[in-house]
Design a protein around this motif. Structure first.
Motif, PDB file in Angstrom:
ATOM      1  N   MET A   1     -31.478  58.695 -42.714  1.00 42.82           N
ATOM      2  CA  MET A   1     -30.039  58.974 -42.892  1.00 42.82           C
ATOM      3  C   MET A   1     -29.192  58.212 -41.870  1.00 42.82           C
ATOM      4  O   MET A   1     -28.096  57.764 -42.171  1.00 42.82           O
ATOM      5  CB  MET A   1     -29.805  60.485 -42.726  1.00 42.82           C
ATOM      6  N   ASP A   2     -29.729  58.101 -40.639  1.00 40.31           N
ATOM      7  CA  ASP A   2     -28.979  57.379 -39.605  1.00 40.31           C
ATOM      8  C   ASP A   2     -28.710  55.935 -40.019  1.00 40.31           C
ATOM      9  O   ASP A   2     -27.666  55.375 -39.688  1.00 40.31           O
ATOM     10  CB  ASP A   2     -29.753  57.391 -38.274  1.00 40.31           C
ATOM     11  N   TRP A   5     -25.351  55.345 -41.809  1.00 43.06           N
ATOM     12  CA  TRP A   5     -24.121  55.391 -40.999  1.00 43.06           C
ATOM     13  C   TRP A   5     -24.052  54.235 -40.015  1.00 43.06           C
ATOM     14  O   TRP A   5     -22.963  53.720 -39.736  1.00 43.06           O
ATOM     15  CB  TRP A   5     -24.022  56.740 -40.280  1.00 43.06           C
ATOM     16  N   ILE A   6     -25.201  53.826 -39.494  1.00 43.99           N
ATOM     17  CA  ILE A   6     -25.216  52.643 -38.612  1.00 43.99           C
ATOM     18  C   ILE A   6     -24.848  51.398 -39.423  1.00 43.99           C
ATOM     19  O   ILE A   6     -24.074  50.547 -38.972  1.00 43.99           O
ATOM     20  CB  ILE A   6     -26.598  52.490 -37.932  1.00 43.99           C
ATOM     21  N   ALA A   8     -22.990  51.419 -41.986  1.00 40.42           N
ATOM     22  CA  ALA A   8     -21.552  51.517 -42.291  1.00 40.42           C
ATOM     23  C   ALA A   8     -20.719  50.922 -41.154  1.00 40.42           C
ATOM     24  O   ALA A   8     -19.739  50.197 -41.395  1.00 40.42           O
ATOM     25  CB  ALA A   8     -21.169  52.969 -42.529  1.00 40.42           C
ATOM     26  N   ILE A   9     -21.114  51.217 -39.920  1.00 37.58           N
ATOM     27  CA  ILE A   9     -20.402  50.633 -38.762  1.00 37.58           C
ATOM     28  C   ILE A   9     -20.547  49.104 -38.794  1.00 37.58           C
ATOM     29  O   ILE A   9     -19.577  48.365 -38.584  1.00 37.58           O
ATOM     30  CB  ILE A   9     -20.947  51.211 -37.431  1.00 37.58           C
ATOM     31  N   MET A  12     -18.297  47.612 -41.476  1.00 39.10           N
ATOM     32  CA  MET A  12     -16.871  47.614 -41.083  1.00 39.10           C
ATOM     33  C   MET A  12     -16.606  46.519 -40.041  1.00 39.10           C
ATOM     34  O   MET A  12     -15.551  45.883 -40.030  1.00 39.10           O
ATOM     35  CB  MET A  12     -16.470  48.987 -40.548  1.00 39.10           C
ATOM     36  N   TRP A  13     -17.580  46.312 -39.162  1.00 39.86           N
ATOM     37  CA  TRP A  13     -17.493  45.241 -38.159  1.00 39.86           C
ATOM     38  C   TRP A  13     -17.404  43.889 -38.868  1.00 39.86           C
ATOM     39  O   TRP A  13     -16.528  43.065 -38.582  1.00 39.86           O
ATOM     40  CB  TRP A  13     -18.733  45.358 -37.274  1.00 39.86           C
ATOM     41  N   VAL A  15     -16.544  43.210 -41.956  1.00 40.54           N
ATOM     42  CA  VAL A  15     -15.300  43.068 -42.734  1.00 40.54           C
ATOM     43  C   VAL A  15     -14.160  42.597 -41.829  1.00 40.54           C
ATOM     44  O   VAL A  15     -13.397  41.685 -42.183  1.00 40.54           O
ATOM     45  CB  VAL A  15     -14.932  44.407 -43.422  1.00 40.54           C
ATOM     46  N   MET A  16     -14.063  43.184 -40.657  1.00 44.52           N
ATOM     47  CA  MET A  16     -12.966  42.787 -39.755  1.00 44.52           C
ATOM     48  C   MET A  16     -13.191  41.376 -39.207  1.00 44.52           C
ATOM     49  O   MET A  16     -12.231  40.610 -39.038  1.00 44.52           O
ATOM     50  CB  MET A  16     -12.822  43.776 -38.600  1.00 44.52           C
ATOM     51  N   ALA A  17     -14.444  41.032 -38.927  1.00 48.34           N
ATOM     52  CA  ALA A  17     -14.730  39.667 -38.453  1.00 48.34           C
ATOM     53  C   ALA A  17     -14.368  38.652 -39.538  1.00 48.34           C
ATOM     54  O   ALA A  17     -13.796  37.591 -39.254  1.00 48.34           O
ATOM     55  CB  ALA A  17     -16.209  39.553 -38.073  1.00 48.34           C
ATOM     56  N   VAL A  20     -10.685  38.117 -39.592  1.00 45.95           N
ATOM     57  CA  VAL A  20     -10.242  37.178 -38.548  1.00 45.95           C
ATOM     58  C   VAL A  20     -10.397  35.744 -39.042  1.00 45.95           C
ATOM     59  O   VAL A  20      -9.473  34.918 -38.939  1.00 45.95           O
ATOM     60  CB  VAL A  20     -11.055  37.382 -37.249  1.00 45.95           C
ATOM     61  N   LEU A  21     -11.562  35.464 -39.590  1.00 46.10           N
ATOM     62  CA  LEU A  21     -11.826  34.102 -40.051  1.00 46.10           C
ATOM     63  C   LEU A  21     -10.907  33.746 -41.229  1.00 46.10           C
ATOM     64  O   LEU A  21     -10.435  32.613 -41.333  1.00 46.10           O
ATOM     65  CB  LEU A  21     -13.294  33.956 -40.454  1.00 46.10           C
TER      66      LEU A  21
ATOM     67  N   LEU B  65     -12.342  38.337 -32.273  1.00 41.22           N
ATOM     68  CA  LEU B  65     -13.757  38.557 -32.584  1.00 41.22           C
ATOM     69  C   LEU B  65     -14.456  39.295 -31.442  1.00 41.22           C
ATOM     70  O   LEU B  65     -15.286  40.176 -31.676  1.00 41.22           O
ATOM     71  CB  LEU B  65     -14.444  37.210 -32.848  1.00 41.22           C
ATOM     72  N   ILE B  68     -13.365  42.996 -31.543  1.00 36.86           N
ATOM     73  CA  ILE B  68     -13.995  43.769 -32.625  1.00 36.86           C
ATOM     74  C   ILE B  68     -15.472  44.030 -32.300  1.00 36.86           C
ATOM     75  O   ILE B  68     -15.967  45.149 -32.469  1.00 36.86           O
ATOM     76  CB  ILE B  68     -13.853  43.024 -33.967  1.00 36.86           C
ATOM     77  N   TYR B  79     -22.270  56.812 -31.324  1.00 39.25           N
ATOM     78  CA  TYR B  79     -23.076  57.395 -32.409  1.00 39.25           C
ATOM     79  C   TYR B  79     -24.464  57.768 -31.874  1.00 39.25           C
ATOM     80  O   TYR B  79     -24.941  58.885 -32.084  1.00 39.25           O
ATOM     81  CB  TYR B  79     -23.194  56.392 -33.563  1.00 39.25           C
ATOM     82  N   TRP B 530     -10.761  53.169 -38.793  1.00 31.07           N
ATOM     83  CA  TRP B 530     -11.239  51.834 -38.411  1.00 31.07           C
ATOM     84  C   TRP B 530     -10.275  50.742 -38.882  1.00 31.07           C
ATOM     85  O   TRP B 530      -9.829  49.902 -38.093  1.00 31.07           O
ATOM     86  CB  TRP B 530     -12.639  51.604 -38.982  1.00 31.07           C
ATOM     87  N   PHE B 531      -9.945  50.790 -40.172  1.00 29.02           N
ATOM     88  CA  PHE B 531      -9.097  49.718 -40.697  1.00 29.02           C
ATOM     89  C   PHE B 531      -7.633  49.931 -40.313  1.00 29.02           C
ATOM     90  O   PHE B 531      -6.869  48.963 -40.235  1.00 29.02           O
ATOM     91  CB  PHE B 531      -9.288  49.594 -42.215  1.00 29.02           C
ATOM     92  N   VAL B 538      -5.803  42.760 -35.791  1.00 25.02           N
ATOM     93  CA  VAL B 538      -6.159  41.368 -36.121  1.00 25.02           C
ATOM     94  C   VAL B 538      -4.917  40.549 -36.505  1.00 25.02           C
ATOM     95  O   VAL B 538      -4.693  39.468 -35.930  1.00 25.02           O
ATOM     96  CB  VAL B 538      -7.250  41.327 -37.210  1.00 25.02           C
TER      97      VAL B 538
END
Lengths: 34, 600
Positions: A1-2, A5-6, A8-9, A12-13, A15-17, A20-21, B65, B68, B79, B530-531, B538
């Motif tokens: 299960m962990d 969720w790991i 998922a983090i 999300m990381w 997606v944001m990176a 930026v690009l 970068l 983030i 966690y 988060w978003f 960003v």
């Protein structure tokens, strides 16, 4: 299960990176975008 | 508002101004790297240890970068701590591992400076998790926000055009902000709070015998630990009595200081600052409110100094102050007027020497309506989220004020750093609108605002409303979302709207009444947090980079002044207009309907 969720983090990381690009490409003049 | 309420508000703003002005000057020195030699010598080993070249500025892309990645690793660490706390030291109460979905939610909440809490601290978290996980992130998330504000200020201040968009060094910014700003002030505040009666220990919880047995209603829980409900949706309870009480202990004062100073807001205890061990006196309460606004206010003055025109900082803080005072003027009378349904029952709600009067439900009874309502405005104007009253129990209009303050984008002082950069984004939008009106290319602080900056500004402004409104829609459609509502109808909708608003805007306060510690809400709110945080940071950093690469134009007769009352009015109008356009339909379904039903 962990793992779920790991992951998922991590997702999300990534997606944001990617955001930026993506914004970096937006910054370049139209002719120089790839 | 009565004279005591005006007096408290005036005193609060005056003391805030007196403290924020010199701090703003100090922060400007931090931002510009103008540190005394002893400070530079003291921090040098940290950079050497981390392999950081402090003089090397980063392109905005590298800055973003790095930021983030730093925060994602922080989330993984928090966690892991929660999941492993049962086998780690400093756990005298023998707390079990936190559930995976709650750990995920809490990790994201503390990394994003939201500090949404689906759990009760004293019955969930070990001391190690509180100290090493949550308190550390209180510092680092606050430092992250301030670092972004520094980067944006540098973007505006850059005078030369190098075409590269360098905005500073993230590692240096976070180190300096943590070591030279947050830690020293938090240390002083923690000592002060401990002096007022906030506890600071690593003792086991104490069980004491109460003076008399207490009868209470205990909610029945299902197999999943969620409250059982009857056919009408009301919670099912059973009678219970007790003659003992468990007093939770812990290192509270040290967490309380940064909780307020960093506009984090996550309480050590479930009752947050309504708990006497977190907020024991009226003086402590006043200082907590000051601590929330201190850095956001100081950063306005910092901005003025960094861009070389102090009047610009005054304009920003003037706009913030006007909107804050308007909110306070709205929320305090809304609570003082009381509940119209109680009057026919013969309940005396008038203010007198014997009672505060008004709507005392959910208020901090030690401090009364004025302080409770003022605290509610402060904690939601800033993206703190600490509470001394339950916003769910405010009158519909009184409860709408904190919600609106968050929905404006947390720019009325806002979070540490995030309030300033959020307001500067609105300032860019304001000069753009003004530019359209007069037919000139918009400029702000000598930097031309062009298509690229406006695209980024649009993204930064629209990210949170999309998250909040789409998230709310999803929650009211999904069965798992509706299952968490304790009060069906308009109030239940308000509970969900408030939760998503709080998460998306990184406030973290809860309306109460919503059972949100479920896999559905833990996941949904974490995504919004988060978003809502990095989806704004960003584009803001991209704007900083773009501005840093631009030449700063001299002021001419055709330049629109951005330091006078006209611009302040335009800025306030822009913030209110965007907020209203985004949220009025949703507010109409929640607090507005509830108000009309209450006063029909």
């Amino acid at each position: 299960m962990d793992f779920v969720w790991i992951a998922a983090i991590a997702v999300m990381w990534v997606v944001m990176a990617e955001a930026v690009l993506g914004l970096c490409k937006l910054e370049a003049p139209k002719g120089e975008r790839k | 508002m009565d004279s005591s309420a005006w007096g408290l508000l005036a005193l609060f703003l005056i003391v805030l101004g007196v403290l924020a002005w010199p701090l703003g000057r100090y922060l400007a020195a931090l931002c510009d790297g103008r540190l005394p030699r002893w400070m530079q010598r003291a921090e040098a080993p940290l950079y050497k240890l981390a392999g950081v070249a402090p003089g090397q500025s980063m392109h905005w892309r590298s800055y973003a970068l790095t930021l983030i990645a730093f925060n994602a690793i922080g989330a993984l660490a928090v966690y892991g701590l929660q999941r492993l706390q049962a086998v780690l030291p400093l756990n005298p109460a023998g707390m079990a591992a936190v559930s995976p979905d709650s750990s995920f939610n809490t990790a994201v909440a503390f990394v994003t400076n939201t500090n949404w809490q689906g759990y009760a601290g004293e019955s969930t978290m070990s001391y190690l998790t509180q100290m090493l996980g949550l308190t550390v992130q209180n510092f680092l998330s606050a430092a992250t926000g301030i670092a972004v504000a520094f980067a944006l200020a540098r973007g505006f201040a850059a005078r030369r055009t190098d075409g590269k968009g360098f905005v500073g060094n993230f590692w240096v910014d976070v180190t300096r902000i943590t070591v030279w700003l947050l830690l020293p002030i938090s240390f002083v505040l923690a000592i002060f709070f401990a002096g007022q009666g906030v506890i600071q220990n690593l003792d086991a919880y104490k069980t004491v015998t109460t003076v008399e047995a207490t009868a209470y209603q205990n909610p029945k829980l299902d197999a999943a630990g969620q409250p059982l409900k009857d056919d009408k949706g009301n919670a099912v309870t059973e009678d219970a009595t007790t003659a003992t009480q468990t007093l939770a202990m812990g290192p509270v004062a040290s967490q309380e200081a940064i909780k307020m100073l960093g506009t984090n807001g996550g309480g050590f205890f479930n009752a947050n600052s309504a708990h006497p061990y977190e907020n024991p006196t009226a003086l402590a309460n006043f200082v907590q409110m000051l601590a929330i606004f201190l850095i956001p206010a100081a950063l306005c003055f910092t901005f003025g100094r960094v861009v070389g025109d102090k009047r610009q900082g005054w304009a920003i803080i003037a706009a913030m102050t006007v909107m804050f005072v308007l909110a306070v003027i709205a929320v305090i009378p809304a609570e003082q007027v009381g509940n119209p349904l109680l009057s026919p029952l013969g309940v005396d709600q008038a203010s007198s020497v014997l009672q505060a009067g008004g709507n005392m439900e959910g208020k901090e009874v030690r401090f009364g309506i004025t302080a409770s309502a003022l605290f509610a405005a402060v904690t939601t104007a800033a993206s703190c989220g600490a509470v001394i009253g339950m916003h769910d129990s405010f009158t519909p209009l009184g409860g709408m004020v904190p919600m609106v303050l968050m929905q404006l984008g947390e720019v009325v002082f806002g979070g540490v750093g995030s309030g300033l950069y959020g307001m500067l984004i609105f300032a860019i939008l304001a000069v753009f609108i003004a530019g359209l009106m007069i037919g000139r290319t918009p400029e702000y602080l000598g930097k031309k605002i062009e298509t690229h900056e406006m695209k980024l500004t649009s993204i930064a402004i629209l990210v949170t409303p999309i998250l909040v409104l789409a998230g709310t829609a999803l929650a009211v459609i999904a069965g798992a979302g509706k299952a968490g509502i304790a009060n069906p109808g308009a109030h239940g909708f308000s509970e969900i709207l408030y939760a998503l608003t709080s998460a998306g805007n990184n406030n973290g306060s809860a309306f109460a009444g919503l059972s949100a510690n479920t896999p559905f809400y833990n996941a949904l709110l974490a995504v919004a947090m988060w978003f809502g945080r990095f989806g704004v940071i960003v584009p803001v950093l991209a704007i900083a980079g773009s501005l840093a690469a631009k030449k700063r134009l001299p002021v001419t007769a055709g330049t629109m002044p951005t330091h006078g009352p006209l611009f302040v009015t335009l800025l306030i109008g822009t913030v209110l207009l965007v907020g209203l356009l985004n949220y009025v339909p949703a507010l109409a379904l929640g607090p507005v309907v509830e108000h009309l039903m209450l006063w029909k």
